[in-house]
Motif scaffolding. Structure first.
Motif, PDB file in Angstrom:
ATOM      1  N   GLN A 126       0.818  -1.211   0.000  1.00  0.00           N
ATOM      2  CA  GLN A 126       0.000   0.000   0.000  1.00  0.00           C
ATOM      3  C   GLN A 126       0.856   1.267   0.000  1.00  0.00           C
ATOM      4  OE1 GLN A 126      -3.508  -0.643  -0.337  1.00  0.00           O
ATOM      5  NE2 GLN A 126      -2.333  -2.507  -0.747  1.00  0.00           N
ATOM      6  N   ARG A 127       2.171   1.110   0.113  1.00  0.00           N
ATOM      7  CA  ARG A 127       3.077   2.262   0.115  1.00  0.00           C
ATOM      8  C   ARG A 127       3.973   2.278  -1.121  1.00  0.00           C
ATOM      9  NH1 ARG A 127       4.681   2.789   6.516  1.00  0.00           N
ATOM     10  NH2 ARG A 127       6.411   3.980   5.631  1.00  0.00           N
ATOM     11  N   THR A 128       3.770   1.330  -2.011  1.00  0.00           N
ATOM     12  CA  THR A 128       4.527   1.239  -3.256  1.00  0.00           C
ATOM     13  C   THR A 128       3.554   0.929  -4.378  1.00  0.00           C
ATOM     14  OG1 THR A 128       4.958  -1.127  -2.862  1.00  0.00           O
ATOM     15  CG2 THR A 128       6.642   0.448  -2.115  1.00  0.00           C
ATOM     16  N   ARG A 129       4.028   1.067  -5.607  1.00  0.00           N
ATOM     17  CA  ARG A 129       3.135   0.798  -6.746  1.00  0.00           C
ATOM     18  C   ARG A 129       3.721  -0.159  -7.772  1.00  0.00           C
ATOM     19  NH1 ARG A 129       4.867   3.150 -11.263  1.00  0.00           N
ATOM     20  NH2 ARG A 129       6.403   4.839 -11.133  1.00  0.00           N
ATOM     21  N   ARG A 130       5.051  -0.341  -7.738  1.00  0.00           N
ATOM     22  CA  ARG A 130       5.685  -1.084  -8.824  1.00  0.00           C
ATOM     23  C   ARG A 130       6.595  -2.213  -8.372  1.00  0.00           C
ATOM     24  NH1 ARG A 130      10.478  -1.320  -9.998  1.00  0.00           N
ATOM     25  NH2 ARG A 130      11.003   0.473  -8.684  1.00  0.00           N
ATOM     26  N   ILE A 131       7.377  -2.007  -7.345  1.00  0.00           N
ATOM     27  CA  ILE A 131       8.434  -2.931  -6.960  1.00  0.00           C
ATOM     28  C   ILE A 131       7.870  -4.292  -6.556  1.00  0.00           C
ATOM     29  CG2 ILE A 131       8.479  -2.219  -4.523  1.00  0.00           C
ATOM     30  CD1 ILE A 131      11.577  -2.400  -4.697  1.00  0.00           C
ATOM     31  N   GLY A 132       8.532  -5.368  -6.977  1.00  0.00           N
ATOM     32  CA  GLY A 132       8.139  -6.702  -6.548  1.00  0.00           C
ATOM     33  C   GLY A 132       8.434  -6.900  -5.072  1.00  0.00           C
ATOM     34  N   LEU A 133       7.601  -7.696  -4.398  1.00  0.00           N
ATOM     35  CA  LEU A 133       7.699  -7.893  -2.949  1.00  0.00           C
ATOM     36  C   LEU A 133       7.826  -9.383  -2.667  1.00  0.00           C
ATOM     37  CD1 LEU A 133       4.811  -5.430  -2.003  1.00  0.00           C
ATOM     38  CD2 LEU A 133       7.276  -4.953  -1.906  1.00  0.00           C
ATOM     39  N   GLY A 134       8.945  -9.774  -2.046  1.00  0.00           N
ATOM     40  CA  GLY A 134       9.195 -11.197  -1.878  1.00  0.00           C
ATOM     41  C   GLY A 134       9.522 -11.607  -0.457  1.00  0.00           C
ATOM     42  N   THR A 135       9.385 -12.891  -0.192  1.00  0.00           N
ATOM     43  CA  THR A 135       9.780 -13.484   1.089  1.00  0.00           C
ATOM     44  C   THR A 135      10.924 -14.444   0.826  1.00  0.00           C
ATOM     45  OG1 THR A 135       8.220 -15.354   0.918  1.00  0.00           O
ATOM     46  CG2 THR A 135       7.420 -13.339   1.970  1.00  0.00           C
ATOM     47  N   ALA A 136      12.013 -14.304   1.602  1.00  0.00           N
ATOM     48  CA  ALA A 136      13.186 -15.150   1.366  1.00  0.00           C
ATOM     49  C   ALA A 136      13.818 -15.540   2.706  1.00  0.00           C
ATOM     50  CB  ALA A 136      14.191 -14.401   0.491  1.00  0.00           C
ATOM     51  N   VAL A 137      13.251 -16.554   3.307  1.00  0.00           N
ATOM     52  CA  VAL A 137      12.114 -17.358   2.865  1.00  0.00           C
ATOM     53  C   VAL A 137      11.195 -17.601   4.049  1.00  0.00           C
ATOM     54  CG1 VAL A 137      13.220 -18.594   0.946  1.00  0.00           C
ATOM     55  CG2 VAL A 137      13.440 -19.488   3.260  1.00  0.00           C
ATOM     56  N   ILE A 138       9.971 -18.086   3.740  1.00  0.00           N
ATOM     57  CA  ILE A 138       9.058 -18.553   4.775  1.00  0.00           C
ATOM     58  C   ILE A 138       9.334 -20.027   5.038  1.00  0.00           C
ATOM     59  CG2 ILE A 138       6.637 -19.006   5.353  1.00  0.00           C
ATOM     60  CD1 ILE A 138       5.890 -16.665   3.522  1.00  0.00           C
ATOM     61  N   PRO A 139       9.787 -20.392   6.243  1.00  0.00           N
ATOM     62  CA  PRO A 139       9.990 -21.806   6.560  1.00  0.00           C
ATOM     63  C   PRO A 139       8.643 -22.482   6.822  1.00  0.00           C
ATOM     64  CG  PRO A 139      10.613 -20.447   8.443  1.00  0.00           C
ATOM     65  CD  PRO A 139      10.215 -19.503   7.359  1.00  0.00           C
ATOM     66  N   LEU A 140       8.286 -23.418   5.964  1.00  0.00           N
ATOM     67  CA  LEU A 140       6.928 -23.973   6.009  1.00  0.00           C
ATOM     68  C   LEU A 140       6.668 -24.852   7.219  1.00  0.00           C
ATOM     69  CD1 LEU A 140       6.085 -24.779   2.283  1.00  0.00           C
ATOM     70  CD2 LEU A 140       5.502 -22.771   3.643  1.00  0.00           C
ATOM     71  N   GLY A 141       7.710 -25.216   7.952  1.00  0.00           N
ATOM     72  CA  GLY A 141       7.479 -25.977   9.175  1.00  0.00           C
ATOM     73  C   GLY A 141       6.662 -25.218  10.198  1.00  0.00           C
ATOM     74  N   TRP A 142       6.597 -23.908  10.066  1.00  0.00           N
ATOM     75  CA  TRP A 142       5.826 -23.076  10.984  1.00  0.00           C
ATOM     76  C   TRP A 142       4.425 -22.753  10.453  1.00  0.00           C
ATOM     77  CZ3 TRP A 142       7.792 -20.830  15.621  1.00  0.00           C
ATOM     78  CH2 TRP A 142       9.132 -21.106  15.891  1.00  0.00           C
ATOM     79  N   GLU A 143       4.073 -23.284   9.286  1.00  0.00           N
ATOM     80  CA  GLU A 143       2.871 -22.812   8.598  1.00  0.00           C
ATOM     81  C   GLU A 143       1.882 -23.928   8.286  1.00  0.00           C
ATOM     82  OE1 GLU A 143       2.448 -19.612   8.047  1.00  0.00           O
ATOM     83  OE2 GLU A 143       4.484 -18.914   8.496  1.00  0.00           O
ATOM     84  N   ASN A 144       0.612 -23.545   8.211  1.00  0.00           N
ATOM     85  CA  ASN A 144      -0.433 -24.391   7.650  1.00  0.00           C
ATOM     86  C   ASN A 144      -0.580 -24.002   6.180  1.00  0.00           C
ATOM     87  OD1 ASN A 144      -3.312 -24.745   6.697  1.00  0.00           O
ATOM     88  ND2 ASN A 144      -3.402 -25.909   8.608  1.00  0.00           N
ATOM     89  N   PRO A 145      -0.308 -24.902   5.242  1.00  0.00           N
ATOM     90  CA  PRO A 145      -0.325 -24.516   3.829  1.00  0.00           C
ATOM     91  C   PRO A 145      -1.639 -23.905   3.350  1.00  0.00           C
ATOM     92  CG  PRO A 145       0.811 -26.594   4.087  1.00  0.00           C
ATOM     93  CD  PRO A 145       0.221 -26.264   5.436  1.00  0.00           C
ATOM     94  N   LEU A 146      -2.779 -24.377   3.852  1.00  0.00           N
ATOM     95  CA  LEU A 146      -4.057 -23.812   3.424  1.00  0.00           C
ATOM     96  C   LEU A 146      -4.196 -22.366   3.864  1.00  0.00           C
ATOM     97  CD1 LEU A 146      -6.870 -23.900   2.227  1.00  0.00           C
ATOM     98  CD2 LEU A 146      -7.671 -25.082   4.288  1.00  0.00           C
ATOM     99  N   ARG A 147      -3.897 -22.083   5.129  1.00  0.00           N
ATOM    100  CA  ARG A 147      -4.010 -20.709   5.621  1.00  0.00           C
ATOM    101  C   ARG A 147      -2.991 -19.798   4.952  1.00  0.00           C
ATOM    102  NH1 ARG A 147      -5.683 -17.605   6.225  1.00  0.00           N
ATOM    103  NH2 ARG A 147      -4.941 -16.497   8.074  1.00  0.00           N
TER     104      ARG A 147
END
Length: 342
Positions: free
Chosen positions: A69-90
């Protein structure tokens, strides 16, 4: 003679987003300001690390929602999300939501493996299933399927006044092609290629068990080639390299001394594989943009990529990051054949 490096097509940066636990708002605001600066300088992408139970970004998707919401063009990435902490559906729901809010600019990078300090944190994460959780590639496959529109349930339709979908909502067209795997081994490179992901390399690789010479660049090059050999897009498959790069063109004498001291303290770990996993670290690149460009052009893996997300050092000050990013965009990037986005 080594083959010439490809002209750099996409220039990105990676930040850990540290904060003072007594004032976490200021640290998060600094991260957002750095991303805004990156857009003004013409960077193609900004990436954030994820840290759990530490003083760094624990919720990168939320931070990138704010950045969208504060940018308009630049790509925004995660490097990285460790999936052991995550529920894939959520997580699939969150990623699609932020991708919609950003106008299709999200680049989710993920990895697998047991969460750090799992012996201590496992029961808090999975009170009833800590001993049964699978932290392998199946977790990534589930996330990919859900992001790409595979059914999450056998039910859809209207029940009373409520309408239900059998696929994750919202669906964000194109997000499935912007999923990245952060890997440092031949096996992870192969898996990412076979499953049509993009591949994030970093300043850490697994040395393996061979007896040959330990050359970081050559090991990383083997991963890049393994990934592309198994990807449907072949040589066109996307790879981003993430070395620690610190240009000093406009740095003050005090900054240069601090940067050189930082790199010198970390240099011994690059001499030999570290720990049971035999992790091999790349040296940090500190110097003028001309010096860094020369070293990169001699780097075997860099010569075969045309995207980078150079990592910012962990513990520097906001003003240091401003100087480093400005030199990257105005001096180093052009020396590597890159042109700023507009």
């Amino acid at each position: 003679m080594p083959s010439p490096a490809r002209p750099l097509r996409k220039l990105g940066f990676l930040t850990i987003g540290l904060f003072d636990p007594a004032d976490p708002g200021r640290g998060h605001e600094s991260t957002l300001e750095i991303i805004e600066l990156g857009e003004r300088l013409g960077f193609d992408s900004a990436w954030v690390r994820q840290r759990h139970l530490q003083y760094g970004i624990s919720s990168p998707v939320a931070v990138l929602a704010a950045a969208s919401q504060r940018t308009r063009r630049i790509g925004l990435g995660t490097a990285v999300i460790p999936l052991g902490w995550e529920n894939p559906l959520r997580l699939a729901e969150d990623l699609a939501t932020v991708d919609i809010l950003s106008g299709g600019r999200l680049n989710p990078g993920v990895s697998v493996g047991q969460p750090t300090h799992y012996e201590q944190v496992g029961k808090a994460l999975y009170p009833d299933t800590a001993d049964a959780e699978d932290f392998g590639y199946e977790r990534v496959r589930r996330l990919l399927d859900l992001v790409r529109g595979a059914p999450a349930t056998g039910f859809s339709g209207v029940e009373g006044f409520e309408a239900y979908s059998d696929v994750v909502q919202p669906q964000s067209p194109g997000l499935g092609r912007r999923m990245w795997y952060g890997g440092g081994s031949l096996g992870s490179a192969r898996w990412a290629g076979e499953h049509g992901m993009n591949f994030l390399t970093s300043s850490v690789v697994k040395a393996g068990d061979g007896d040959g010479p330990l050359d970081f660049a050559e090991i990383q090059l083997s991963h890049v080639r393994e990934f592309r050999a198994h990807h449907p897009d072949g040589e066109a498959a996307r790879v981003s390299q993430g070395l620690v790069v610190i240009p000093t063109d406009s740095a003050s004498p005090a900054q240069r001394a601090r940067y050189e001291e930082y790199a010198a303290k970390r240099l011994p770990r690059t001499a030999a594989p570290q720990g049971p996993a035999r992790l091999l670290f790349a040296p940090d690149l500190v110097g003028t943009s001309a010096e860094i460009a020369e070293r990169l052009h001699a780097h075997a893996a860099f010569r075969e990529v045309d995207e980078v997300a150079f990592a910012l050092p962990f513990t520097f000050e906001h003003e240091d990051y401003v100087q480093i990013l400005t030199d990257m965009a105005t001096v180093l990037g052009p020396a590597l054949g890159w042109r700023p986005a507009s």
